[in-house]
Design an enzyme around this catalytic site. Structure first.
Site, PDB file in Angstrom:
ATOM      1  N   LYS A   1       0.836  -1.225   0.000  1.00 45.24           N
ATOM      2  CA  LYS A   1       0.000   0.000   0.000  1.00 45.24           C
ATOM      3  C   LYS A   1       0.860   1.262   0.000  1.00 45.24           C
ATOM      4  O   LYS A   1       0.653   2.164  -0.785  1.00 45.24           O
ATOM      5  CB  LYS A   1      -0.872   0.098   1.275  1.00 45.24           C
ATOM      6  CG  LYS A   1      -1.762  -1.045   1.571  1.00 45.24           C
ATOM      7  CD  LYS A   1      -2.623  -0.741   2.791  1.00 45.24           C
ATOM      8  CE  LYS A   1      -1.893  -0.813   4.122  1.00 45.24           C
ATOM      9  NZ  LYS A   1      -1.513  -2.132   4.582  1.00 45.24           N
TER      10      LYS A   1
ATOM     11  N   ARG B   1      -9.025   1.250   9.170  1.00 43.72           N
ATOM     12  CA  ARG B   1      -8.501  -0.056   9.567  1.00 43.72           C
ATOM     13  C   ARG B   1      -9.511  -0.824  10.404  1.00 43.72           C
ATOM     14  O   ARG B   1      -9.220  -1.927  10.849  1.00 43.72           O
ATOM     15  CB  ARG B   1      -7.234   0.145  10.377  1.00 43.72           C
ATOM     16  CG  ARG B   1      -5.968  -0.352   9.682  1.00 43.72           C
ATOM     17  CD  ARG B   1      -4.845  -0.152  10.655  1.00 43.72           C
ATOM     18  NE  ARG B   1      -3.621  -0.797  10.282  1.00 43.72           N
ATOM     19  CZ  ARG B   1      -2.634  -0.231   9.602  1.00 43.72           C
ATOM     20  NH1 ARG B   1      -2.779   0.975   9.131  1.00 43.72           N
ATOM     21  NH2 ARG B   1      -1.520  -0.894   9.390  1.00 43.72           N
TER      22      ARG B   1
ATOM     23  N   ARG C   1      12.331  -5.662   4.516  1.00 41.50           N
ATOM     24  CA  ARG C   1      12.264  -4.273   4.053  1.00 41.50           C
ATOM     25  C   ARG C   1      12.982  -3.295   4.991  1.00 41.50           C
ATOM     26  O   ARG C   1      13.076  -3.522   6.194  1.00 41.50           O
ATOM     27  CB  ARG C   1      10.810  -3.850   3.811  1.00 41.50           C
ATOM     28  CG  ARG C   1       9.990  -3.627   5.047  1.00 41.50           C
ATOM     29  CD  ARG C   1       8.533  -3.313   4.680  1.00 41.50           C
ATOM     30  NE  ARG C   1       7.739  -3.077   5.862  1.00 41.50           N
ATOM     31  CZ  ARG C   1       6.446  -2.815   5.847  1.00 41.50           C
ATOM     32  NH1 ARG C   1       5.786  -2.781   4.703  1.00 41.50           N
ATOM     33  NH2 ARG C   1       5.798  -2.593   6.972  1.00 41.50           N
TER      34      ARG C   1
ATOM     35  N   ARG D   1      11.774  -0.853  10.541  1.00 37.29           N
ATOM     36  CA  ARG D   1      10.740  -0.561  11.527  1.00 37.29           C
ATOM     37  C   ARG D   1      10.780  -1.586  12.661  1.00 37.29           C
ATOM     38  O   ARG D   1      10.943  -2.780  12.408  1.00 37.29           O
ATOM     39  CB  ARG D   1       9.354  -0.578  10.854  1.00 37.29           C
ATOM     40  CG  ARG D   1       9.062   0.706  10.123  1.00 37.29           C
ATOM     41  CD  ARG D   1       7.833   0.625   9.270  1.00 37.29           C
ATOM     42  NE  ARG D   1       6.653   0.061   9.925  1.00 37.29           N
ATOM     43  CZ  ARG D   1       5.461  -0.007   9.354  1.00 37.29           C
ATOM     44  NH1 ARG D   1       5.296   0.452   8.115  1.00 37.29           N
ATOM     45  NH2 ARG D   1       4.448  -0.525   9.985  1.00 37.29           N
TER      46      ARG D   1
ATOM     47  N   ARG E   1      -0.016  -8.443  13.733  1.00 37.09           N
ATOM     48  CA  ARG E   1      -0.619  -7.469  12.800  1.00 37.09           C
ATOM     49  C   ARG E   1      -1.530  -8.182  11.806  1.00 37.09           C
ATOM     50  O   ARG E   1      -2.580  -7.669  11.429  1.00 37.09           O
ATOM     51  CB  ARG E   1       0.482  -6.685  12.081  1.00 37.09           C
ATOM     52  CG  ARG E   1       1.114  -5.632  12.992  1.00 37.09           C
ATOM     53  CD  ARG E   1       2.488  -5.204  12.533  1.00 37.09           C
ATOM     54  NE  ARG E   1       2.502  -4.478  11.291  1.00 37.09           N
ATOM     55  CZ  ARG E   1       3.603  -4.254  10.559  1.00 37.09           C
ATOM     56  NH1 ARG E   1       4.781  -4.692  10.989  1.00 37.09           N
ATOM     57  NH2 ARG E   1       3.529  -3.598   9.434  1.00 37.09           N
TER      58      ARG E   1
HETATM   59  P1  AMP Z   1       1.338   1.072   8.916  1.00 37.18           P
HETATM   60  O1  AMP Z   1       2.483   2.027   8.697  1.00 37.18           O
HETATM   61  O2  AMP Z   1       0.134   1.429   8.098  1.00 37.18           O
HETATM   62  O3  AMP Z   1       1.762  -0.366   8.772  1.00 37.18           O
HETATM   63  O4  AMP Z   1       0.878   1.261  10.448  1.00 37.18           O
HETATM   64  C1  AMP Z   1       1.763   0.974  11.526  1.00 37.18           C
HETATM   65  C2  AMP Z   1       0.997   0.883  12.828  1.00 37.18           C
HETATM   66  O5  AMP Z   1       0.358   2.145  13.116  1.00 37.18           O
HETATM   67  C3  AMP Z   1      -0.153  -0.122  12.874  1.00 37.18           C
HETATM   68  O6  AMP Z   1       0.291  -1.440  13.144  1.00 37.18           O
HETATM   69  C4  AMP Z   1      -0.995   0.449  14.017  1.00 37.18           C
HETATM   70  O7  AMP Z   1      -0.398   0.200  15.269  1.00 37.18           O
HETATM   71  C5  AMP Z   1      -0.897   1.947  13.756  1.00 37.18           C
HETATM   72  N1  AMP Z   1      -1.967   2.426  12.839  1.00 37.18           N
HETATM   73  C6  AMP Z   1      -1.798   2.899  11.572  1.00 37.18           C
HETATM   74  N2  AMP Z   1      -2.969   3.268  11.041  1.00 37.18           N
HETATM   75  C7  AMP Z   1      -3.903   3.018  11.971  1.00 37.18           C
HETATM   76  C8  AMP Z   1      -5.321   3.160  12.023  1.00 37.18           C
HETATM   77  N3  AMP Z   1      -6.018   3.627  10.968  1.00 37.18           N
HETATM   78  N4  AMP Z   1      -5.969   2.801  13.157  1.00 37.18           N
HETATM   79  C9  AMP Z   1      -5.310   2.329  14.223  1.00 37.18           C
HETATM   80  N5  AMP Z   1      -3.975   2.139  14.252  1.00 37.18           N
HETATM   81  C10 AMP Z   1      -3.264   2.479  13.137  1.00 37.18           C
END
Ligand code: AMP
Length: 226
Positions: free
Chosen positions: A20, A95, A134, A168, A179
């Site tokens: 994404k 989400r 990554r 990360r 996740r």
């Molecule tokens: P991402 O970079 O999209 O993989 O997001 C990393 C982490 O941020 C996720 O595993 C959640 O802990 C938090 N996070 C990101 N977007 C959301 C969301 N829309 N709602 C709740 N937690 C989020």
């Protein structure tokens, strides 16, 4: 589109590691609308080290979601910024089903309707390999992979020449497993929700980054308001 029938407002969704963020960054450069990653917004807040930041960091590092009201407030303020007037690409939001419902309500108050929700489909066995390999440039954020996307010169960022990279903290096997569990339980129900609304478009994300980007371009060519 906005109330004048203009702009492109889309969501990228799919399991963690489906691509994404990568695809949103590619598209943002092509069509000059901002890429709004809630994960990046939260990581920026976490890095401040404030009490709120530390709370967010603990949730992210454990692979758990941040509470809906926290993220919704953050996103709503971001969408009101001037650079979003011609649209945006949402990455990592919504989400959960409540987030999906609030998003529509929030956008409708701002006179915006979503144009499409693009699901990038990748099976779990590919996801683990993608996430564990990554890393990104510390200076410009460009993404790389140990196996699939190495910099042209070892240790040097193709985009900015930076030589410092990071992985990360939540990109480890145990957290990715959590996740994925959270994705299935909490995020996946948003897919049939958007499908029923006629907004869902599915893209096979198992090919190369360029192949997936081409599929998304084709799909948007028929989605984009004229
Ligand atoms: P991402 O970079 O999209 O993989 O997001 C990393 C982490 O941020 C996720 O595993 C959640 O802990 C938090 N996070 C990101 N977007 C959301 C969301 N829309 N709602 C709740 N937690 C989020």
């Amino acid at each position: 589109m906005n109330k004048n029938g203009l702009g492109l407002h889309i969501v990228f969704t799919g399991a963690p590691g489906c691509g994404k963020g990568t695809q949103a960054r590619i598209l943002k450069d092509k069509i000059a609308i901002p890429h709004l990653s809630t994960g990046e917004m939260l990581r920026a807040e976490a890095a401040k080290g404030t009490p709120l930041g530390l709370e967010i960091k603990a949730l992210i590092d454990g692979g758990n979601l941040v509470p809906d009201d926290m993220i919704i407030k953050m996103l709503s303020a971001r969408i009101d910024e001037d650079d979003c007037k011609n649209g945006f690409i949402l990455d990592g939001f919504p989400r959960t089903l409540p987030q999906a419902e609030v998003l529509e309500e929030m956008l409708s108050k701002k006179g915006i309707t979503l144009d499409a929700v693009i699901e990038i489909q990748v099976p779990d066995e590919i996801i683990m390999e993608r996430i564990l390999g990554r890393y990104a440039c510390m200076t410009c954020g460009a993404g790389y992979h140990d196996k699939f996307q190495k910099p042209k010169v070892y240790g040097v960022c193709d985009k900015c020449g930076g030589t410092d990279f990071y992985r990360r903290i939540d990109d480890n096997r145990a957290t990715v497993q959590n996740r994925l569990v959270n994705y299935r339980a909490l995020t996946y129900p948003t897919i049939p929700y958007f499908d029923k609304k006629g907004l869902l478009r599915c893209v096979d994300g198992t090919g190369t980054i360029e192949a997936t980007a081409r599929k998304i371009d084709d799909l948007l060519a028929v989605t984009k308001p004229q």
